[in-house]
Scaffold this motif. Structure first.
Motif: not given
Length: 203
Positions: A51-53, A82-95
């Motif tokens: 659940n990161s990308r 499993e739980t990890t973290a939303l990968f920062p590049k995903i937020a950057e790409t959507l932005s």
């Protein structure tokens, strides 16, 4: 819809998706259409291993597509095995593709608000298991966005329908010069397919 995001949407060519992918998407179209016909809420839970990308990209683009085509009562979620973290590049790409993305909580598992227009409820993006209390517990479609999750999760409790729609992991480009282009390409592929799905729904 934000102007920059609308420009991205207008660049998509969802009718040009190949016949093989259209066949893969057909069960999701059928699920949504049935719910629309019955006047029921449409709960979609996009599931990938971490659940990161990919699951987040699918969740966000599906929510935006439902709004674009004014399909009511669509609620999009995501989760992982499993739980990890939303990968920062995903937020950057959507932005970069026109969403407004801002951080709500900066922790090891950061929480983002992702908006497609000024007055919409934001999609809340953070990594969680598919059965997190944040997600629906019954009556939803479980859309498996990666083959590992599809193979590793033979049973999703509460899912009304299980639909495999897998995408190649953009993680393969991490720490390479191609990373930005690969993430943008994967995001747009997922966008095209989610917009194709909702373009086929008859209200």
């Amino acid at each position: 819809m934000y102007r920059e995001l609308l420009n991205t949407v207008q660049s998509l060519q969802w009718e040009n998706i190949g016949p093989h992918r259209k066949e893969i998407l057909e069960p999701l179209i059928s699920f949504i259409q049935q719910k629309v016909n019955e006047g029921k809420e449409i709960n979609l839970n996009f599931i990938c291993t971490h659940n990161s990308r990919r699951s987040h990209l699918a969740q966000v683009w599906a929510q935006a597509a439902s709004a674009f085509f004014t399909i009511p009562q669509v609620h999009c979620y995501s989760g992982g095995t499993e739980t990890t973290a939303l990968f920062p590049k995903i937020a950057e790409t959507l932005s970069e593709q026109g969403f407004t993305v801002f951080s709500i909580a900066e922790t090891e598992n950061p929480v983002y608000a992702i908006k497609y227009n000024e007055n919409s409820l934001p999609v809340i993006g953070f990594s969680k298991k598919y059965n997190s209390p944040f997600n629906p517990v019954s009556g939803f479609a479980a859309i498996m966005t990666c083959s590992q999750a599809d193979g590793g999760c033979p049973f999703i409790p509460g899912a009304e329908k299980r639909i495999p729609i897998t995408f190649e992991d953009p993680k393969i480009s991490d720490n390479t010069p191609e990373q930005r282009a690969v993430y943008a390409e994967r995001s747009l592929q997922i966008a095209e397919e989610m917009f194709y799905v909702f373009s086929k729904i008859k209200k």
